[in-house]
Design a protein around this motif. Structure first.
Motif, PDB file in Angstrom:
ATOM      1  N   LEU A 127       0.745  -1.365   0.476  1.00  0.00           N
ATOM      2  CA  LEU A 127       0.476   0.126   0.099  1.00  0.00           C
ATOM      3  C   LEU A 127       0.183   1.524  -0.114  1.00  0.00           C
ATOM      4  O   LEU A 127       0.888   2.519  -0.806  1.00  0.00           O
ATOM      5  CB  LEU A 127      -0.982   0.486   1.299  1.00  0.00           C
ATOM      6  CG  LEU A 127      -2.027   1.128   1.125  1.00  0.00           C
ATOM      7  CD1 LEU A 127      -2.308   0.950   0.372  1.00  0.00           C
ATOM      8  CD2 LEU A 127      -2.410   0.901   2.267  1.00  0.00           C
ATOM      9  N   TYR A 128       1.748   1.527   1.346  1.00  0.00           N
ATOM     10  CA  TYR A 128       3.463   2.511   1.260  1.00  0.00           C
ATOM     11  C   TYR A 128       3.746   2.440  -0.530  1.00  0.00           C
ATOM     12  O   TYR A 128       3.852   3.825  -0.927  1.00  0.00           O
ATOM     13  CB  TYR A 128       3.499   2.346   2.243  1.00  0.00           C
ATOM     14  CG  TYR A 128       4.738   3.361   1.874  1.00  0.00           C
ATOM     15  CD1 TYR A 128       4.112   4.554   2.208  1.00  0.00           C
ATOM     16  CD2 TYR A 128       6.265   3.334   1.521  1.00  0.00           C
ATOM     17  CE1 TYR A 128       4.919   5.959   2.367  1.00  0.00           C
ATOM     18  CE2 TYR A 128       6.498   4.774   1.555  1.00  0.00           C
ATOM     19  CZ  TYR A 128       6.189   6.014   1.701  1.00  0.00           C
ATOM     20  OH  TYR A 128       7.228   6.920   2.120  1.00  0.00           O
ATOM     21  N   ALA A 129       4.445   1.453  -0.765  1.00  0.00           N
ATOM     22  CA  ALA A 129       4.634   1.693  -2.112  1.00  0.00           C
ATOM     23  C   ALA A 129       3.681   2.136  -3.517  1.00  0.00           C
ATOM     24  O   ALA A 129       4.262   3.305  -4.441  1.00  0.00           O
ATOM     25  CB  ALA A 129       5.162   0.252  -2.388  1.00  0.00           C
ATOM     26  N   ALA A 130       2.491   2.277  -3.355  1.00  0.00           N
ATOM     27  CA  ALA A 130       1.491   1.940  -4.361  1.00  0.00           C
ATOM     28  C   ALA A 130       1.557   3.496  -3.804  1.00  0.00           C
ATOM     29  O   ALA A 130       2.009   4.415  -4.873  1.00  0.00           O
ATOM     30  CB  ALA A 130       0.114   1.951  -4.427  1.00  0.00           C
ATOM     31  N   LEU A 131       1.212   4.055  -2.603  1.00  0.00           N
ATOM     32  CA  LEU A 131       0.781   5.476  -2.325  1.00  0.00           C
ATOM     33  C   LEU A 131       1.927   5.932  -2.636  1.00  0.00           C
ATOM     34  O   LEU A 131       1.887   7.340  -3.068  1.00  0.00           O
ATOM     35  CB  LEU A 131       0.311   5.284  -0.881  1.00  0.00           C
ATOM     36  CG  LEU A 131       0.456   6.743  -0.025  1.00  0.00           C
ATOM     37  CD1 LEU A 131      -0.334   7.678  -0.780  1.00  0.00           C
ATOM     38  CD2 LEU A 131       0.333   6.456   0.996  1.00  0.00           C
ATOM     39  N   GLN A 132       3.646   6.183  -2.438  1.00  0.00           N
ATOM     40  CA  GLN A 132       4.501   6.130  -2.706  1.00  0.00           C
ATOM     41  C   GLN A 132       4.683   6.848  -4.196  1.00  0.00           C
ATOM     42  O   GLN A 132       5.273   8.433  -4.683  1.00  0.00           O
ATOM     43  CB  GLN A 132       5.142   5.758  -2.302  1.00  0.00           C
ATOM     44  CG  GLN A 132       7.327   6.667  -2.085  1.00  0.00           C
ATOM     45  CD  GLN A 132       7.097   8.260  -1.507  1.00  0.00           C
ATOM     46  OE1 GLN A 132       6.794   8.312  -0.214  1.00  0.00           O
ATOM     47  NE2 GLN A 132       7.484   8.884  -2.408  1.00  0.00           N
ATOM     48  N   GLU A 133       4.729   5.995  -4.737  1.00  0.00           N
ATOM     49  CA  GLU A 133       4.171   6.004  -6.372  1.00  0.00           C
ATOM     50  C   GLU A 133       4.044   6.993  -7.478  1.00  0.00           C
ATOM     51  O   GLU A 133       3.804   7.778  -7.897  1.00  0.00           O
ATOM     52  CB  GLU A 133       4.236   4.484  -6.671  1.00  0.00           C
ATOM     53  CG  GLU A 133       4.181   4.263  -8.910  1.00  0.00           C
ATOM     54  CD  GLU A 133       5.602   4.881  -9.016  1.00  0.00           C
ATOM     55  OE1 GLU A 133       5.965   5.644 -10.565  1.00  0.00           O
ATOM     56  OE2 GLU A 133       6.827   5.257  -8.910  1.00  0.00           O
ATOM     57  N   ALA A 134       2.756   7.213  -6.151  1.00  0.00           N
ATOM     58  CA  ALA A 134       0.957   8.014  -6.800  1.00  0.00           C
ATOM     59  C   ALA A 134       1.741   9.862  -6.350  1.00  0.00           C
ATOM     60  O   ALA A 134       1.585  10.515  -7.151  1.00  0.00           O
ATOM     61  CB  ALA A 134      -0.308   7.261  -6.102  1.00  0.00           C
ATOM     62  N   LEU A 135       2.141   9.881  -5.329  1.00  0.00           N
ATOM     63  CA  LEU A 135       2.344  10.761  -4.505  1.00  0.00           C
ATOM     64  C   LEU A 135       4.107  11.256  -5.766  1.00  0.00           C
ATOM     65  O   LEU A 135       4.141  12.380  -5.374  1.00  0.00           O
ATOM     66  CB  LEU A 135       3.893  11.089  -3.300  1.00  0.00           C
ATOM     67  CG  LEU A 135       2.791  11.277  -2.343  1.00  0.00           C
ATOM     68  CD1 LEU A 135       3.300  10.339  -0.831  1.00  0.00           C
ATOM     69  CD2 LEU A 135       1.157  11.842  -2.062  1.00  0.00           C
ATOM     70  N   THR A 136       5.107  10.389  -5.698  1.00  0.00           N
ATOM     71  CA  THR A 136       5.538  11.151  -6.979  1.00  0.00           C
ATOM     72  C   THR A 136       5.401  11.513  -7.449  1.00  0.00           C
ATOM     73  O   THR A 136       6.274  12.512  -8.638  1.00  0.00           O
ATOM     74  CB  THR A 136       6.997   9.492  -7.001  1.00  0.00           C
ATOM     75  OG1 THR A 136       7.207   9.443  -5.702  1.00  0.00           O
ATOM     76  CG2 THR A 136       8.507  10.311  -7.540  1.00  0.00           C
ATOM     77  N   GLN A 137       4.749  10.933  -8.629  1.00  0.00           N
ATOM     78  CA  GLN A 137       4.117  11.089 -10.059  1.00  0.00           C
ATOM     79  C   GLN A 137       3.701  12.440 -10.024  1.00  0.00           C
ATOM     80  O   GLN A 137       3.508  13.389 -10.800  1.00  0.00           O
ATOM     81  CB  GLN A 137       2.895  10.077 -10.663  1.00  0.00           C
ATOM     82  CG  GLN A 137       3.786   8.703 -10.880  1.00  0.00           C
ATOM     83  CD  GLN A 137       4.769   8.732 -12.055  1.00  0.00           C
ATOM     84  OE1 GLN A 137       4.472   9.669 -12.620  1.00  0.00           O
ATOM     85  NE2 GLN A 137       5.974   8.332 -11.682  1.00  0.00           N
ATOM     86  N   GLU A 138       2.315  12.595  -8.843  1.00  0.00           N
ATOM     87  CA  GLU A 138       1.647  13.842  -8.548  1.00  0.00           C
ATOM     88  C   GLU A 138       2.978  15.202  -8.410  1.00  0.00           C
ATOM     89  O   GLU A 138       2.447  16.598  -8.999  1.00  0.00           O
ATOM     90  CB  GLU A 138       0.657  13.496  -7.402  1.00  0.00           C
ATOM     91  CG  GLU A 138      -0.715  12.859  -7.997  1.00  0.00           C
ATOM     92  CD  GLU A 138      -1.269  13.467  -8.592  1.00  0.00           C
ATOM     93  OE1 GLU A 138      -1.674  14.870  -7.990  1.00  0.00           O
ATOM     94  OE2 GLU A 138      -2.362  13.415  -8.976  1.00  0.00           O
ATOM     95  N   ALA A 139       3.448  14.966  -7.486  1.00  0.00           N
ATOM     96  CA  ALA A 139       5.026  15.654  -7.244  1.00  0.00           C
ATOM     97  C   ALA A 139       5.478  16.349  -8.678  1.00  0.00           C
ATOM     98  O   ALA A 139       5.629  17.197  -9.204  1.00  0.00           O
ATOM     99  CB  ALA A 139       5.688  15.103  -5.883  1.00  0.00           C
ATOM    100  N   LEU A 140       6.058  14.810  -9.395  1.00  0.00           N
ATOM    101  CA  LEU A 140       6.545  15.718 -11.100  1.00  0.00           C
ATOM    102  C   LEU A 140       5.472  16.190 -11.778  1.00  0.00           C
ATOM    103  O   LEU A 140       5.468  16.898 -12.411  1.00  0.00           O
ATOM    104  CB  LEU A 140       6.958  14.758 -11.266  1.00  0.00           C
ATOM    105  CG  LEU A 140       8.214  13.586 -10.734  1.00  0.00           C
ATOM    106  CD1 LEU A 140       8.680  12.004 -11.297  1.00  0.00           C
ATOM    107  CD2 LEU A 140       9.662  14.530 -10.585  1.00  0.00           C
ATOM    108  N   HIS A 141       4.426  15.879 -11.912  1.00  0.00           N
ATOM    109  CA  HIS A 141       3.009  16.564 -12.811  1.00  0.00           C
ATOM    110  C   HIS A 141       3.216  18.452 -12.555  1.00  0.00           C
ATOM    111  O   HIS A 141       3.314  18.917 -12.871  1.00  0.00           O
ATOM    112  CB  HIS A 141       1.829  16.310 -12.923  1.00  0.00           C
ATOM    113  CG  HIS A 141       1.181  16.557 -13.148  1.00  0.00           C
ATOM    114  ND1 HIS A 141       1.548  16.465 -14.942  1.00  0.00           N
ATOM    115  CD2 HIS A 141       0.030  17.700 -12.434  1.00  0.00           C
ATOM    116  CE1 HIS A 141      -0.130  17.540 -15.044  1.00  0.00           C
ATOM    117  NE2 HIS A 141      -0.435  18.062 -13.739  1.00  0.00           N
TER     118      HIS A 141
END
Length: 155
Positions: A130-144
């Motif tokens: 769950l954290y891995a998926a959350l972290q990936e989504a956070l990173t993608q949003e921050a990069l966006h």
């Protein structure tokens, strides 16, 4: 100056001690700030830092709400205190939940004991997954945000 006055005068930072910009990431996987924001953090005035902290919390809430629901904010806070996980009094519960998962994801099993509930789409994920998926989504949003932010032009 008393200890409380000293603590109140400290510059708060979203840093969680997991800076990935030192290994080449443009956005830190720990705090979701850009390398420029990290570099310039202590030159910002208190108002600008507070605004950026609120924006980072909003990012975490927006992303974490896709994965989690906080059923019991008081339970979540009690667990953060119990496990000595740093949080701010004005920090939204979902942003706090991100910190809890970051620190405790490999030792947690029943998220309800922490006042949290997974959304149905991730119901079978372990806390670590769950954290891995959350972290990936956070990173993608921050990069966006980084790629869509207005650029500063010099005259």
């Amino acid at each position: 100056m008393t200890a409380n006055e000293s603590k109140a005068k400290r510059i708060q930072s979203p840093c969680v001690g997991l800076c990935s910009t030192t290994v080449g990431d443009r956005v830190c996987r720990g705090c979701q700030r850009t390398e420029d924001e990290i570099r310039d953090w202590f030159t910002l005035d208190a108002e600008a830092r507070a605004a950026r902290m609120q924006a980072l919390d909003a990012l975490r809430v927006r992303v974490a709400s896709r994965f989690l629901h906080v059923d019991d904010p008081a339970c979540l806070e009690a667990q953060l205190i119990r496990h000595r996980i740093r949080f701010r009094s004005d920090q939204p519960s979902l942003s706090r939940a991100v910190e809890l998962l970051r620190v405790g994801r490999t030792r947690m099993q029943d998220l309800s004991r922490y006042g949290l509930r997974r959304h149905a789409s991730v119901a079978l994920y372990t806390p670590d997954a769950l954290y891995a998926a959350l972290q990936e989504a956070l990173t993608q949003e921050a990069l966006h945000r980084l790629t869509t932010a207005p650029t500063e032009h010099t005259v």
